[in-house]
Design a protein around this motif. Structure first.
Motif, short mmCIF file in Angstrom:
data_model
loop_
_atom_site.label_atom_id
_atom_site.label_comp_id
_atom_site.label_asym_id
_atom_site.label_seq_id
_atom_site.Cartn_x
_atom_site.Cartn_y
_atom_site.Cartn_z
N SER A 46 75.71 7.47 65.46
CA SER A 46 75.71 6.60 64.29
C SER A 46 74.82 5.38 64.52
O SER A 46 74.14 4.92 63.59
N LEU A 47 74.80 4.87 65.76
CA LEU A 47 73.91 3.75 66.06
C LEU A 47 72.45 4.19 65.97
O LEU A 47 71.60 3.46 65.44
N LEU A 48 72.16 5.41 66.47
CA LEU A 48 70.80 5.94 66.35
C LEU A 48 70.40 6.04 64.88
O LEU A 48 69.29 5.64 64.50
N LYS A 49 71.29 6.57 64.05
CA LYS A 49 70.96 6.73 62.64
C LYS A 49 70.77 5.37 61.97
O LYS A 49 69.85 5.20 61.15
N ARG A 50 71.62 4.40 62.30
CA ARG A 50 71.46 3.07 61.68
C ARG A 50 70.12 2.44 62.06
O ARG A 50 69.39 1.93 61.21
N CYS A 51 69.77 2.50 63.36
CA CYS A 51 68.50 1.90 63.80
C CYS A 51 67.31 2.66 63.21
O CYS A 51 66.34 2.06 62.74
N TYR A 52 67.38 3.99 63.22
CA TYR A 52 66.28 4.81 62.70
C TYR A 52 66.09 4.54 61.21
O TYR A 52 64.97 4.40 60.72
N GLY A 53 67.21 4.46 60.48
CA GLY A 53 67.11 4.22 59.04
C GLY A 53 66.51 2.86 58.73
O GLY A 53 65.68 2.74 57.83
N VAL A 54 66.90 1.84 59.48
CA VAL A 54 66.35 0.50 59.22
C VAL A 54 64.87 0.45 59.61
O VAL A 54 64.05 -0.18 58.92
N LEU A 55 64.50 1.13 60.70
CA LEU A 55 63.08 1.16 61.09
C LEU A 55 62.22 1.81 60.02
O LEU A 55 61.04 1.50 59.89
N ASN A 56 62.81 2.71 59.26
CA ASN A 56 62.09 3.39 58.18
C ASN A 56 62.52 2.88 56.80
O ASN A 56 62.47 3.60 55.81
N SER A 57 62.95 1.62 56.77
CA SER A 57 63.51 1.08 55.52
C SER A 57 62.47 1.01 54.41
O SER A 57 62.83 0.95 53.23
N ASP A 58 61.18 1.02 54.76
CA ASP A 58 60.17 0.99 53.71
C ASP A 58 60.13 2.30 52.94
O ASP A 58 59.54 2.37 51.86
N LYS A 59 60.76 3.36 53.48
CA LYS A 59 60.77 4.65 52.80
C LYS A 59 62.09 4.93 52.09
O LYS A 59 62.23 5.94 51.40
N VAL A 60 63.07 4.05 52.29
CA VAL A 60 64.42 4.31 51.79
C VAL A 60 64.71 3.45 50.57
O VAL A 60 64.41 2.25 50.56
N VAL A 61 65.28 4.06 49.55
CA VAL A 61 65.70 3.32 48.35
C VAL A 61 67.22 3.36 48.30
O VAL A 61 67.82 4.44 48.23
N ASP A 62 67.85 2.20 48.37
CA ASP A 62 69.31 2.14 48.39
C ASP A 62 69.89 2.41 47.01
O ASP A 62 69.18 2.41 46.00
N THR A 63 71.19 2.62 46.96
CA THR A 63 71.84 3.02 45.72
C THR A 63 71.78 1.93 44.65
O THR A 63 71.65 2.22 43.46
N ARG A 64 71.86 0.67 45.08
CA ARG A 64 71.82 -0.41 44.09
C ARG A 64 70.45 -0.52 43.43
O ARG A 64 70.33 -0.69 42.22
#
Length: 489
Positions: free
Chosen positions: A208-226
Motif C-alpha cells: 500500500s505504501l508502494l502504491k501511494r508513493c507511485y500514485g503521487v509520483l504520477n499524480s500528473d496523470k491521475v484525475v481524482d473523483t472530486r
C-alpha cells in the motif's frame, strides 16, 4: 519439443481495488501491468512466440500464452523471477524519492517479506506439435485453472505481534507508523515535492505504501473523483487547481461522477474459434488495438482511464458524458473486434468510499451481463437514497431522447413516479393492453403531446421505464455551462 505455456499473474481484482484514493487505484493497475510486461519481455527474450498478448509491450494482460521451445518449467521459473525482480525494482525506484528521514522510518525487513509474498504466479504447459491448436489451448487452460485452484497457503511470519494491520490489506502488518508521516512527501521529476497525505490512522503495509508513493509520483496523470465530478459542469477542470484546497469545507455544486466498467461478451467462445496460433495472435492484436482506441474515446469525453487491456475497461467519467462514452466504446468494440460489449455505469458521490463506488460499478456491469449481455446498465446511487438500476440493450437505448425531453421541459418529475405507482399496483396476469392505455392516459394528462411511450410487454417493463425516467431526470439536472441549474440531488 514445442509447448504451449500459459501463465497467470496476480493478485488482480483485490490488488487493484485495495485503494483509498484514485492515485492508489491507478498505481495498482499500472504496477500489475508492469509486472506482466516484465514476464512477456522475459519470454520474448528467450525466443518464446507470444500469442496473448501478441506484443510484449501490450498493456493490460495479466495472463500470458506463448509457444515455447525447450524446457517450459525453466522458462516459467525464469519468468516468475523476472516479475519478482521487477516488483523489487519498482519499490526501490519509488521509495528513493522519499526523504532520507522517511526512508529510515520504514520497517524494511517486514517490507521485503511482504513484497516477496505478494505475487501469485501460476503456470501450466502442454506439448504442442502444431496440430489441434484449439484442443491444446483448452487443455493448457484447464491445467492452469486447476493449478490456480490449488493455491499455496504458506504460513507467513511477519514478526508483527502488536503491530497494527494495514487498512487496505488487513492480512499484512504496517511497515510505517503514520503518526510520523504527516509531512511525508515525494520528489517529483521537476524537483518539486508533493505530499503523500497519509492520515494518522493509515498504518500502511509495504504494498500500500508502494502504491501511494507511485500514485503521487504520477499524480500528473491521475484525475481524482472530486475533479471528475467538477468536469460535468467545467470540462476543463484539472486536479492541480484543487491543490491546497480545504476538501472538507468546500461544497461542490455537482458532486456526482460516473464509474464505467466494461468487457467483451462471450470472449471464451471467440478465442475458442481461433484454430491456430497465428489466428489467435491476430485476435490479440485486435484487442490491443481496441484498448488503445478506448483510451482515446475516454479522453475525448474528458474521462480518466484507470485500466484498459484486451476487452476490459475501467474509467472515471463526468456524469453527463458517461452514457455517450459507453455507447461509443460499444460501437468501437463491435467494429474492431466483431463482438459485443456489456458495460455498467455507476453514478456515485465523490465522497463515497472508493471501494464501495467501484463495487457499485462492477455490480452494474454484472447487471448488464445478467440482462442478456450486449447491454448497458446505469445505476444511480444517491446519498441516502435507494439505488436505481436500469438495463437496456445497446440497440434499445433511449437515454439521449429522455435527457433531451427533460432539458426541454417536455417531461416532469411527476410522470416517473405516477408510472412507477401504476406498475407497482398492477397485478400480474392482467391485460397488458390496459396497462399501456392507463400509462398513455397519465402521459396525456401530464405531459406535452409530442411524446410517445414505448410498448410495454409486462408490468416490469413499465417499472423499468419509470426507473429510467428517474435517472434521466437526475442526469438532466446536472449543472453545465449551458444549463446553470444546480443538480437536483
Amino acid at each position: 519439443m514445442s509447448h504451449l505455456l500459459s501463465i497467470s499473474i496476480g493478485p488482480v481484482q483485490d490488488f487493484i481495488a485495495a485503494a483509498r484514493r484514485t492515485a492508489d487505484l491507478y498505481a495498482g493497475s499500472q504496477i500489475l501491468q508492469k509486472l506482466s510486461k516484465a514476464v512477456a519481455e522475459y519470454l520474448h527474450q528467450n525466443n518464446a512466440k507470444l500469442i496473448f498478448p501478441a506484443d510484449k509491450d501490450a498493456d493490460g494482460a495479466n495472463k500470458i500464452l506463448a509457444e515455447v521451445e525447450g524446457e517450459p518449467k525453466a522458462l516459467a521459473e525464469g519468468a516468475q523471477k523476472a516479475a519478482q525482480e521487477k516488483l523489487e525494482r519498482l519499490w526501490q525506484e519509488t521509495v528513493k524519492e522519499l526523504s532520507a528521514e522517511h526512508r529510515s522510518l520504514i520497517n524494511l525487513e517486514r517490507a521485503r517479506e511482504q513484497l516477496g509474498s505478494l505475487l501469485e504466479f501460476y503456470a501450466a504447459w502442454v506439448p504442442f506439435d502444431g496440430s489441434n491448436y484449439s484442443g491444446k489451448r483448452q487443455a493448457v487452460e484447464r491445467l492452469l485453472a486447476g493449478r490456480k485452484a490449488l493455491r499455496d497457503f504458506a504460513p507467513t511470519w511477519q514478526n508483527d505481534d502488536g503491530v497494527p494491520k494495514s487498512p487496505l490489506d488487513p492480512s499484512r502488518a504496517a511497515v510505517i507508523d503514520p503518526r510520523r508521516w504527516a509531512k511525508a512527501s515525494v520528489r517529483l521529476p521537476d524537483d518539486s515535492y508533493r505530499p503523500l497525505r497519509i492520515k494518522p490512522t493509515e498504518h500502511l503495509d509495504a504494498v500500500s505504501l508502494l502504491k501511494r508513493c507511485y500514485g503521487v509520483l504520477n499524480s500528473d496523470k491521475v484525475v481524482d473523483t472530486r475533479t471528475m465530478a467538477r468536469r460535468s459542469w467545467r470540462p476543463e477542470a484539472e486536479p492541480d487547481e484543487r491543490y491546497g484546497e480545504d476538501d472538507d469545507h468546500i461544497q461542490e455544486p455537482q458532486p456526482y461522477l460516473a464509474i464505467l466498467v466494461a468487457d467483451g461478451d462471450r470472449m471464451g467462445e471467440l478465442i475458442g474459434r481461433q484454430d491456430n496460433p497465428d489466428a489467435h495472435r491476430a485476435l490479440s492484436k485486435t484487442l490491443d488495438g481496441f484498448a488503445r482506441e478506448a483510451q482515446k474515446i475516454v479522453l475525448k469525453y474528458r474521462g480518466f482511464m484507470v485500466y484498459s487491456g484486451g476487452d476490459d475497461v475501467l474509467a472515471f467519467l463526468p456524469v453527463n458524458q458517461a452514457i455517450a462514452c459507453a455507447q461509443e466504446l460499444s460501437e468501437a468494440f463491435r467494429y474492431q473486434v466483431r463482438g459485443t460489449l456489456s458495460a455498467g455505469i455507476a453514478v456515485v458521490h465523490y465522497r463515497e468510499p472508493l471501494s464501495i463506488s467501484l463495487q457499485n460499478a462492477r455490480e452494474a456491469e454484472k447487471a448488464a451481463k445478467n440482462g442478456g449481455r450486449n447491454a448497458l446498465a446505469v445505476a444511480l446511487h444517491t446519498r441516502g437514497g435507494v439505488p436505481t438500476t436500469v438495463v437496456r440493450r445497446w440497440d434499445n437505448l433511449r437515454w439521449l431522447e429522455l435527457l433531451q425531453s427533460f432539458a426541454q421541459g417536455d417531461l416532469t418529475q411527476g410522470l416517473a413516479y405516477e408510472l412507477r405507482e401504476l406498475g407497482r399496483a398492477w397485478q400480474d396476469g392482467m391485460n397488458v393492453a390496459y396497462l399501456q392505455a392507463e400509462a398513455e392516459r397519465i402521459l396525456g394528462r401530464k405531459e406535452r403531446k409530442n411524446l410517445r411511450l414505448p410498448l410495454f410487454e409486462s408490468r416490469q417493463d413499465l417499472l423499468n421505464y419509470a426507473d429510467q425516467l428517474v435517472i434521466a431526470r437526475f442526469l438532466s439536472g446536472i449543472k453545465t455551462d449551458d444549463n446553470p441549474e444546480v443538480s437536483r440531488a
